[in-house]
Design a protein around this motif. Structure first.
Motif, PDB file in Angstrom:
ATOM      1  N   GLY A   1      11.204 -10.670  -9.923  1.00 27.48           N
ATOM      2  CA  GLY A   1      10.608 -11.828  -9.278  1.00 27.48           C
ATOM      3  C   GLY A   1       9.163 -11.566  -8.914  1.00 27.48           C
ATOM      4  O   GLY A   1       8.487 -10.724  -9.499  1.00 27.48           O
ATOM      5  N   GLY A   2       8.692 -12.283  -7.904  1.00 27.03           N
ATOM      6  CA  GLY A   2       7.311 -12.110  -7.462  1.00 27.03           C
ATOM      7  C   GLY A   2       6.959 -13.136  -6.419  1.00 27.03           C
ATOM      8  O   GLY A   2       7.833 -13.769  -5.831  1.00 27.03           O
ATOM      9  N   GLY A   3       5.662 -13.300  -6.198  1.00 24.83           N
ATOM     10  CA  GLY A   3       5.210 -14.271  -5.215  1.00 24.83           C
ATOM     11  C   GLY A   3       4.151 -13.704  -4.304  1.00 24.83           C
ATOM     12  O   GLY A   3       3.465 -12.725  -4.636  1.00 24.83           O
ATOM     13  N   HIS A   4       4.036 -14.286  -3.138  1.00 28.64           N
ATOM     14  CA  HIS A   4       3.031 -13.902  -2.150  1.00 28.64           C
ATOM     15  C   HIS A   4       3.593 -12.852  -1.187  1.00 28.64           C
ATOM     16  O   HIS A   4       4.785 -12.535  -1.203  1.00 28.64           O
ATOM     17  CB  HIS A   4       2.580 -15.129  -1.363  1.00 28.64           C
ATOM     18  CG  HIS A   4       2.048 -16.223  -2.232  1.00 28.64           C
ATOM     19  ND1 HIS A   4       0.825 -16.147  -2.857  1.00 28.64           N
ATOM     20  CD2 HIS A   4       2.573 -17.424  -2.570  1.00 28.64           C
ATOM     21  CE1 HIS A   4       0.621 -17.247  -3.553  1.00 28.64           C
ATOM     22  NE2 HIS A   4       1.663 -18.044  -3.390  1.00 28.64           N
ATOM     23  N   ASN A   5       2.730 -12.361  -0.320  1.00 30.17           N
ATOM     24  CA  ASN A   5       3.160 -11.345   0.643  1.00 30.17           C
ATOM     25  C   ASN A   5       4.318 -11.819   1.520  1.00 30.17           C
ATOM     26  O   ASN A   5       5.232 -11.056   1.830  1.00 30.17           O
ATOM     27  CB  ASN A   5       1.986 -10.951   1.552  1.00 30.17           C
ATOM     28  CG  ASN A   5       0.967 -10.096   0.839  1.00 30.17           C
ATOM     29  OD1 ASN A   5       1.199  -9.616  -0.266  1.00 30.17           O
ATOM     30  ND2 ASN A   5      -0.184  -9.909   1.455  1.00 30.17           N
TER      31      ASN A   5
END
Length: 335
Positions: free
Chosen positions: A288-292
């Motif tokens: 996955g991934g994304g912001h902090n």
């Protein structure tokens, strides 16, 4: 003179006659606001250009006047001297109408995004900046800095994206620049109070679902979670985006991280939020991934998936412990 970060984006818009703008799957306020706001701003500044809006709002924010083009009706001539722009889409696999994006004969492809960069060779140019609260803020910043003419509709679309992705100016990604862009947009005199009212409005069915979640969520240490099963989705009969309302669990008690596990036919979508610990590094461990402080994972429903989910939750629990230990250390040093 320093080159502005969006200079190549403007140069590409100027030299292409036909511009196609794409957003991501499971659209939200930011990708829709950025797409529509940018597209209509281009048309206002360059009325002889053709802009094609690729995608679908999937019945969300239906009170707004979205425009989308049927890709099956676009003639081949419009691919001559054509530019494809993706907005708010970190991973190419998340582009809505991906086959059209990949198979069409676009001359140039560019990307505008506020997620951390992923190396993807298909793009000719990129403007990536995770310091912005939203891709819509990036679009608004460009329009403000370059003195592009805007109107009520353009401003409302871009403001929608900023408002939703910044948590109504409450997330840590909000900066003085965010407010400066918002102030610029408000000068167009769109009805922002009406927009806020529509965004705040909830159906009785949504409230019933939220009440069910609040009565049945799980907690371990300072992590909260809730599993939205297919059975519950059939019971409450809401749109898919309404079942993704992870922030129903935001900031309850001493919680530092909260997540929704949303069951689909072939996968479980994991939406993770935080009020301090940096969570995207764990999301990346699972593809996955994304912001902090806002990240996600798509887990394929196969094998020992619940062992994986429990493993993720345990890692988040340990992440909170590590974060608070460091937080306490910093406070002691300051004292």
């Amino acid at each position: 003179m320093a080159i502005k970060p969006y200079t190549k984006i403007i140069e590409n818009i100027e030299k292409h006659s036909n511009i196609f703008i794409f957003h991501h799957i499971r659209p939200d306020g930011d990708c829709l606001g950025a797409q529509q706001g940018l597209g209509f701003a281009i048309l206002k500044r360059f009325p002889k250009k053709r802009v094609f809006f690729v995608g679908d709002n999937e019945n969300i924010f239906s009170f707004l006047n979205f425009h989308f083009d049927n890709v099956n009706l676009i003639k081949d001539v419009f691919f001559e001297n054509s530019l494809a722009i993706t907005v708010d889409t970190a991973d190419i696999k998340r582009i809505q109408n991906l086959d059209f994006f990949l198979n069409s004969n676009f001359k140039t492809r560019v990307k505008i995004d506020h997620h951390p960069d992923i190396l993807e060779s298909i793009y000719n140019e990129k403007w990536i900046d995770p310091t912005f609260s939203a891709t819509s803020e990036m679009i608004g910043f460009l329009l403000k800095e370059e003195n592009w003419e805007i109107d009520e509709e353009i401003s409302q679309f871009i403001y929608l994206g900023i408002l939703t992705d910044s948590g109504r100016f409450s997330f840590s990604s909000t900066s003085s620049r965010t407010f400066a862009v918002a102030s610029f947009l408000l000068k167009a005199n769109f009805n922002f109070t009406k927009l806020n009212w529509f965004l705040s409005k909830k159906s009785e069915e949504e409230v019933a679902f939220y009440a069910y979640v609040l009565a049945n969520y799980k907690k371990k240490n300072k992590v909260l979670w809730y599993f939205v099963s297919k059975e519950q989705q059939n019971m409450f009969k809401l749109r898919q985006d309404q079942f993704s309302a992870v922030n129903v669990l935001a900031n309850i008690g001493d919680a530092r991280i909260w997540l929704f596990l949303i069951e689909n036919d072939n996968e479980i979508r994991v939406r993770i939020r935080s009020n301090g610990p940096i969570i995207n590094k764990i999301a990346r461990e699972y593809g996955g991934g994304g912001h902090n402080h806002a990240a996600g994972i798509n887990l394929v429903k196969m094998g020992k998936i619940w062992e994986t989910i429990n493993e993720i939750i345990e890692k988040l629990i340990n992440l909170v412990k590590e974060f608070e230990k460091n937080e306490e250390k910093v406070q002691n040093e300051q004292n």
